[in-house]
Write an enzyme that holds these catalytic residues in place. Structure first.
Site, PDB file in Angstrom:
ATOM      1  N   ARG A  40      90.500 -22.612  54.878  1.00 41.72           N
ATOM      2  CA  ARG A  40      90.010 -21.467  55.642  1.00 41.72           C
ATOM      3  C   ARG A  40      91.227 -20.761  56.234  1.00 41.72           C
ATOM      4  O   ARG A  40      92.262 -21.398  56.492  1.00 41.72           O
ATOM      5  CB  ARG A  40      89.079 -21.912  56.764  1.00 41.72           C
ATOM      6  CG  ARG A  40      87.827 -22.663  56.308  1.00 41.72           C
ATOM      7  CD  ARG A  40      87.000 -23.093  57.515  1.00 41.72           C
ATOM      8  NE  ARG A  40      85.763 -23.766  57.136  1.00 41.72           N
ATOM      9  CZ  ARG A  40      85.620 -25.072  57.012  1.00 41.72           C
ATOM     10  NH1 ARG A  40      86.668 -25.874  57.255  1.00 41.72           N
ATOM     11  NH2 ARG A  40      84.462 -25.612  56.673  1.00 41.72           N
ATOM     12  N   LYS A  46      86.345 -26.891  60.983  1.00 40.37           N
ATOM     13  CA  LYS A  46      85.254 -26.593  61.901  1.00 40.37           C
ATOM     14  C   LYS A  46      84.803 -27.856  62.614  1.00 40.37           C
ATOM     15  O   LYS A  46      84.817 -28.945  62.047  1.00 40.37           O
ATOM     16  CB  LYS A  46      84.074 -25.977  61.134  1.00 40.37           C
ATOM     17  CG  LYS A  46      84.302 -24.545  60.693  1.00 40.37           C
ATOM     18  CD  LYS A  46      83.049 -23.967  60.057  1.00 40.37           C
ATOM     19  CE  LYS A  46      83.230 -22.504  59.704  1.00 40.37           C
ATOM     20  NZ  LYS A  46      82.022 -21.923  59.079  1.00 40.37           N
ATOM     21  N   HIS A  94      88.859 -15.764  52.303  1.00 38.15           N
ATOM     22  CA  HIS A  94      87.739 -16.637  51.983  1.00 38.15           C
ATOM     23  C   HIS A  94      87.355 -16.539  50.507  1.00 38.15           C
ATOM     24  O   HIS A  94      86.766 -17.462  49.950  1.00 38.15           O
ATOM     25  CB  HIS A  94      86.538 -16.307  52.868  1.00 38.15           C
ATOM     26  CG  HIS A  94      85.833 -17.520  53.391  1.00 38.15           C
ATOM     27  ND1 HIS A  94      86.438 -18.446  54.218  1.00 38.15           N
ATOM     28  CD2 HIS A  94      84.577 -17.992  53.182  1.00 38.15           C
ATOM     29  CE1 HIS A  94      85.584 -19.420  54.499  1.00 38.15           C
ATOM     30  NE2 HIS A  94      84.455 -19.171  53.874  1.00 38.15           N
ATOM     31  N   ARG A 129      89.215 -19.200  48.864  1.00 38.74           N
ATOM     32  CA  ARG A 129      88.568 -20.496  49.121  1.00 38.74           C
ATOM     33  C   ARG A 129      87.367 -20.670  48.188  1.00 38.74           C
ATOM     34  O   ARG A 129      87.167 -21.746  47.615  1.00 38.74           O
ATOM     35  CB  ARG A 129      88.134 -20.562  50.590  1.00 38.74           C
ATOM     36  CG  ARG A 129      87.365 -21.828  50.980  1.00 38.74           C
ATOM     37  CD  ARG A 129      87.179 -21.832  52.500  1.00 38.74           C
ATOM     38  NE  ARG A 129      86.127 -22.714  52.948  1.00 38.74           N
ATOM     39  CZ  ARG A 129      86.289 -24.021  53.187  1.00 38.74           C
ATOM     40  NH1 ARG A 129      87.461 -24.589  52.997  1.00 38.74           N
ATOM     41  NH2 ARG A 129      85.274 -24.753  53.629  1.00 38.74           N
ATOM     42  N   HIS A 180      83.054 -29.542  54.187  1.00 38.40           N
ATOM     43  CA  HIS A 180      81.664 -29.217  54.519  1.00 38.40           C
ATOM     44  C   HIS A 180      80.966 -30.445  55.091  1.00 38.40           C
ATOM     45  O   HIS A 180      81.022 -31.533  54.502  1.00 38.40           O
ATOM     46  CB  HIS A 180      80.901 -28.755  53.276  1.00 38.40           C
ATOM     47  CG  HIS A 180      81.273 -27.374  52.814  1.00 38.40           C
ATOM     48  ND1 HIS A 180      81.003 -26.912  51.546  1.00 38.40           N
ATOM     49  CD2 HIS A 180      81.880 -26.353  53.472  1.00 38.40           C
ATOM     50  CE1 HIS A 180      81.443 -25.670  51.439  1.00 38.40           C
ATOM     51  NE2 HIS A 180      81.974 -25.313  52.593  1.00 38.40           N
ATOM     52  N   TYR A 229      77.922 -23.417  45.214  1.00 39.01           N
ATOM     53  CA  TYR A 229      78.900 -23.216  44.149  1.00 39.01           C
ATOM     54  C   TYR A 229      78.374 -23.664  42.792  1.00 39.01           C
ATOM     55  O   TYR A 229      78.916 -23.264  41.764  1.00 39.01           O
ATOM     56  CB  TYR A 229      80.206 -23.937  44.483  1.00 39.01           C
ATOM     57  CG  TYR A 229      80.885 -23.328  45.689  1.00 39.01           C
ATOM     58  CD1 TYR A 229      81.525 -22.108  45.609  1.00 39.01           C
ATOM     59  CD2 TYR A 229      80.850 -23.967  46.928  1.00 39.01           C
ATOM     60  CE1 TYR A 229      82.127 -21.536  46.716  1.00 39.01           C
ATOM     61  CE2 TYR A 229      81.455 -23.406  48.044  1.00 39.01           C
ATOM     62  CZ  TYR A 229      82.086 -22.189  47.934  1.00 39.01           C
ATOM     63  OH  TYR A 229      82.664 -21.619  49.036  1.00 39.01           O
TER      64      TYR A 229
END
Length: 322
Positions: free
Chosen positions: A153, A184, A262, A265, A288, A297
């Site tokens: 990110r 995150k 992004h 990414r 994630h 994806y």
């Protein structure tokens, strides 16, 4: 008063209310008039005044809008207008309940993330800007390689420091070929750094100390100047600066549309999944928390396979009429 006249009078009074009392913008009032015109037409076709409409009618009309090709977002805006109208009628004591209160637009499909084709991603990574000075060129090349090669990110990228320390949010260990990043939820993860990214980073580190403003920045803000990626002022590069620089670089590289961090990414995840089909590994590399986030994806991967099938398989398309 006739049914149509009563409906028109209610709409006119409501539009006057939102224009004068609520002071909504002229364009908003215009859109309200259009949406309420649709409502009036559908009610008239059912021989109903607007104050006689029930929830079942609204659901039927919403389904008609959807089958006619109206997108979910557009239907949601229509329903929002109708809901406000009936809320006002309720406040005026003209209806006993709001027939639109519990009616919602169909759930919109989650948009697919935008990823570059493999050839485009490689072309961007290998692009050399002849107009850039060596210092800027080395930095920007390393940024592209890390974003695409590691799937970082942009916040993780700009949080990297040159060296590991107790206060560092992240760093790159070239000896072990790993980047330690803070993602995150303040979750740390290790990401492999490929040969091309490592090469670009070594080139950047070799010229990074040549920034004229770096010594003063170290005195003024040691934490900021410890950043792996710095600007001309010698302090930590910002996410906004990365976005701007990458956009310019991608256009110079001949990309059809500007590239943002992004997107690289997304490209990392999509291309890795196409090659490996290992969804769990991609989840770990992206950081994630939930695999359902990564599963989007697989839809990109299927699109890639479908295009390959359409282009190559002899039975993919019907024969042209002779």
């Amino acid at each position: 008063m006739a049914t149509s006249e009563r409906s028109d009078a209610l709409v006119d009074k409501y539009l006057e209310h939102v224009r004068v009392e609520r002071r909504l913008a002229a364009r908003t009032v215009e859109l309200y008039a259009i949406h309420l015109g649709t409502l009036t037409e559908k009610a008239a076709a059912a021989n109903l005044a607007l104050d006689q409409v029930q929830t079942a009618h609204v659901r039927r009309w919403m389904a008609q809008l959807h089958s006619a090709g109206r997108e979910s977002r557009g239907i949601a805006l229509v329903l929002s207008c109708w809901r406000s109208f009936y809320r006002w009628l309720g406040n005026e004591g003209l209806v006993g309940s709001n027939p639109v209160q519990d009616v919602h637009a169909p759930k919109a499909d989650r948009p697919l993330p935008k990823a570059l084709a493999v050839d485009d991603a490689v072309r961007l990574a290998e692009h050399r800007d002849p107009d850039a000075d060596p210092w800027t060129e080395a930095r920007d090349r390393a940024v592209v390689e890390l974003l695409y090669g590691c799937g970082l990110r942009v916040s993780e990228l700009v949080g990297l420091d040159v060296q590991a320390s107790p206060t560092a949010r992240g760093w790159v260990d070239l000896a072990s070929g790993e980047a330690q990043v803070l993602g995150k939820g303040n979750k740390r993860r290790s990401v492999p750094v490929g040969a091309k990214a490592a090469e670009a980073l070594q080139a950047w580190l070799a010229v990074r100390s040549g920034c004229p403003a770096l010594p003063a920045a170290l005195q003024r803000d040691p934490a900021g100047a410890a950043a792996l990626f710095i600007g001309r002022t010698g302090t930590r590069w910002t996410a906004q600066a990365v976005w701007k620089q990458l956009r310019q670089r991608s256009l110079k590289a001949g990309m059809a549309a500007p590239v943002h961090p992004h997107m690289l990414r997304h490209s990392f995840a999509s291309h890795l999944l196409q090659s490996s089909s290992d969804l769990r590994a991609v989840q770990e590399l992206l950081g994630h928390a939930n695999i359902t986030t990564t599963q989007v994806y697989t839809r990109l991967d299927f699109q890639h396979l479908a295009k390959a099938y359409d282009a190559a398989h002899p039975r993919a398309k019907a024969k042209e009429d002779k």
